[in-house]
Design a protein around this motif. Structure first.
Motif, short mmCIF file in Angstrom:
data_model
loop_
_atom_site.label_atom_id
_atom_site.label_comp_id
_atom_site.label_asym_id
_atom_site.label_seq_id
_atom_site.Cartn_x
_atom_site.Cartn_y
_atom_site.Cartn_z
N ASP A 127 2.11 10.02 7.52
CA ASP A 127 1.16 9.68 6.60
C ASP A 127 0.77 8.21 6.57
OD1 ASP A 127 0.64 12.31 5.72
OD2 ASP A 127 2.09 11.92 4.03
N LEU A 128 1.57 7.49 7.23
CA LEU A 128 1.31 5.96 7.65
C LEU A 128 0.44 5.72 8.53
CD1 LEU A 128 5.04 4.47 7.36
CD2 LEU A 128 3.24 4.46 5.44
N ASP A 133 12.03 9.70 0.60
CA ASP A 133 11.53 9.65 2.19
C ASP A 133 12.32 9.06 3.22
OD1 ASP A 133 8.60 9.71 1.33
OD2 ASP A 133 8.91 7.82 0.23
N LEU A 149 1.01 0.76 11.13
CA LEU A 149 2.00 0.61 10.42
C LEU A 149 2.93 1.36 11.11
CD1 LEU A 149 0.68 0.66 6.70
CD2 LEU A 149 1.32 -1.41 8.34
N GLN A 150 2.83 2.66 11.60
CA GLN A 150 3.85 3.13 12.34
C GLN A 150 4.24 2.20 13.32
OE1 GLN A 150 2.74 7.39 13.34
NE2 GLN A 150 1.70 7.54 11.49
N ARG A 206 2.60 -4.52 3.70
CA ARG A 206 1.78 -3.43 3.33
C ARG A 206 2.81 -1.99 2.89
NH1 ARG A 206 -2.05 -2.72 8.07
NH2 ARG A 206 -2.60 -0.77 6.94
N VAL A 207 3.98 -2.36 3.62
CA VAL A 207 5.00 -1.22 3.32
C VAL A 207 6.08 -1.90 2.53
CG1 VAL A 207 6.05 0.64 4.07
CG2 VAL A 207 4.18 0.27 5.24
N GLU A 219 0.84 -1.30 -0.21
CA GLU A 219 0.01 -0.07 0.02
C GLU A 219 0.91 1.19 0.34
OE1 GLU A 219 -2.66 -0.31 3.44
OE2 GLU A 219 -3.25 -2.21 3.11
N HIS A 220 2.00 1.17 0.53
CA HIS A 220 3.23 2.11 0.68
C HIS A 220 4.52 1.82 0.19
CE1 HIS A 220 -0.19 4.09 3.23
NE2 HIS A 220 -0.37 2.94 3.54
N LEU A 222 8.17 3.21 0.24
CA LEU A 222 9.11 4.41 0.70
C LEU A 222 10.24 4.60 -0.23
CD1 LEU A 222 9.30 3.38 4.46
CD2 LEU A 222 7.83 5.15 3.27
N THR A 246 5.39 -5.37 8.51
CA THR A 246 3.94 -4.64 7.95
C THR A 246 3.23 -5.65 7.22
OG1 THR A 246 4.83 -3.77 6.12
CG2 THR A 246 5.07 -2.60 8.05
#
Length: 338
Positions: free
Chosen positions: A246-247, A84, A251-252, A59-60, A25-26, A28, A56
């Motif tokens: 923004d995560l 990033d 996830l953070q 997802r990242v 989804e993300h 970096l 994750t």
């Protein structure tokens, strides 16, 4: 103009590391400034991206781009949101960073893995309050292995360093080189090969793994080492604060718990240790290369230089607003060094 544009696009298209998962989804964007074959690109950043993906559940992920900007510009790339994540070598920006010098001091004979974990703890307990990385999120810290001397002609001992023109990366390495009578030339690591090949310098103070990563076996065939090294360079992984914010919260939390901080600091040091071992063997296996170890007399005389440089660094760091003696003692205590 076309040639310049093509070069820029080529640099931006170069990637290293783990390919992004289709379901991520993300993504970096990482910036790297060392050659593609360097262990940072070949192992360290790919391992970090693997850790991010595992933490994750895919997802990242991350994408590494090479050659976007020179080493001193990495902090600003992250601050501006052009990338990033990046890593900075603190010695390239004198004045912007100071406290890192505590971990660069010679006289600590340990592994990069152990030093990197101790560095992260030192940062948490003493250095973070100085806010030297203001505007970005520090997600990891590490040192390289002992920085040693690589020259185009063989030297027998420390006395032979007087008068040599040596590329030094700044920070403690510059202080030590000056104390030994060498003339310092500051050149970013990616320019080291051509600097030596053109005989602009007689040698370099650099990491052991540079014999492979920057092909020093070709242009600096003579390697001289002293226990603990002449210095131990300091790196920080930094992340754009907005990119992290923004995560999603979950996830953070996963990244903070399983990747950032000690995990990637430890991993990075371990990768560097393995690279140093590989480069020592490469040096032994390469025709025309030599390895010279400091004599007992050299080690004894270097001890006074260590004391002088240490006192100077502690004073410099203390002037920034922390107890430099206490911070250094904390770092060395964790490593079992008095």
């Amino acid at each position: 103009m076309k040639k310049s544009l093509l070069g820029t696009l080529t640099a931006l298209s170069l990637t290293a590391g783990v390919a992004a998962h289709a379901e991520a989804e993300h993504t970096l964007v990482f910036s790297s400034w060392v050659p593609p074959t360097h262990n940072i690109n070949a192992q360290m950043l790919p391992k970090m991206i693997e850790m991010i993906e595992e933490a994750t559940d895919g997802r990242v992920t991350g994408e590494v781009r090479l050659g976007i900007a020179p080493p001193p510009a990495q902090m600003d790339l992250v601050l501006d949101g052009a990338v990033d994540v990046a890593y900075v070598f603190h010695g390239y920006q004198p004045g912007r960073f100071t406290s890192y010098k505590l971990v660069e001091l010679p006289g600590v004979d340990t592994t990069a893995e152990a030093a990197s974990v101790a560095y992260w703890n030192l940062f948490q307990e003493h250095l973070a309050e100085l806010n030297e990385h203001r505007g970005v999120k520090v997600i990891g810290l590490h040192t390289h292995g002992p920085g040693q001397l690589h020259t185009n002609t063989k030297i027998a001992g420390l006395a032979d360093m007087a008068g040599l023109k040596l590329r030094m990366p700044g920070g403690v390495a510059g202080d030590v080189g000056a104390a030994l009578g060498a003339t310092g030339i500051q050149v970013p690591a990616p320019k080291v090969y051509e600097t030596l090949a053109s005989n602009t310098a007689d040698g370099v103070m650099m990491t052991i793994d540079s014999r492979q990563g920057f092909r020093l076996t070709e242009v600096a065939p003579n390697y001289f080492e002293i226990p603990g090294g002449f210095f131990r360079g300091s790196f920080a992984y930094i992340m754009n604060e907005d990119a992290f914010a923004d995560l999603p919260d979950d996830l953070q939390e996963a990244l903070e718990e399983k990747v950032f901080g000690e995990p990637i600091s430890r991993m990075s040091g371990a990768v560097w240790d393995a690279g140093d071992a590989f480069s020592i063997q490469l040096t032994k296996d390469t025709d025309g290369n030599t390895i010279t170890q400091a004599s007992a007399e050299d080690i004894a005389s270097f001890a006074s230089i260590i004391d002088d440089v240490t006192a100077s660094v502690v004073k410099e760091v203390s002037a920034k607003g922390i107890d430099g003696d206490a911070a250094l003692a904390s770092f060395r205590s964790e490593l079992g060094v008095e």
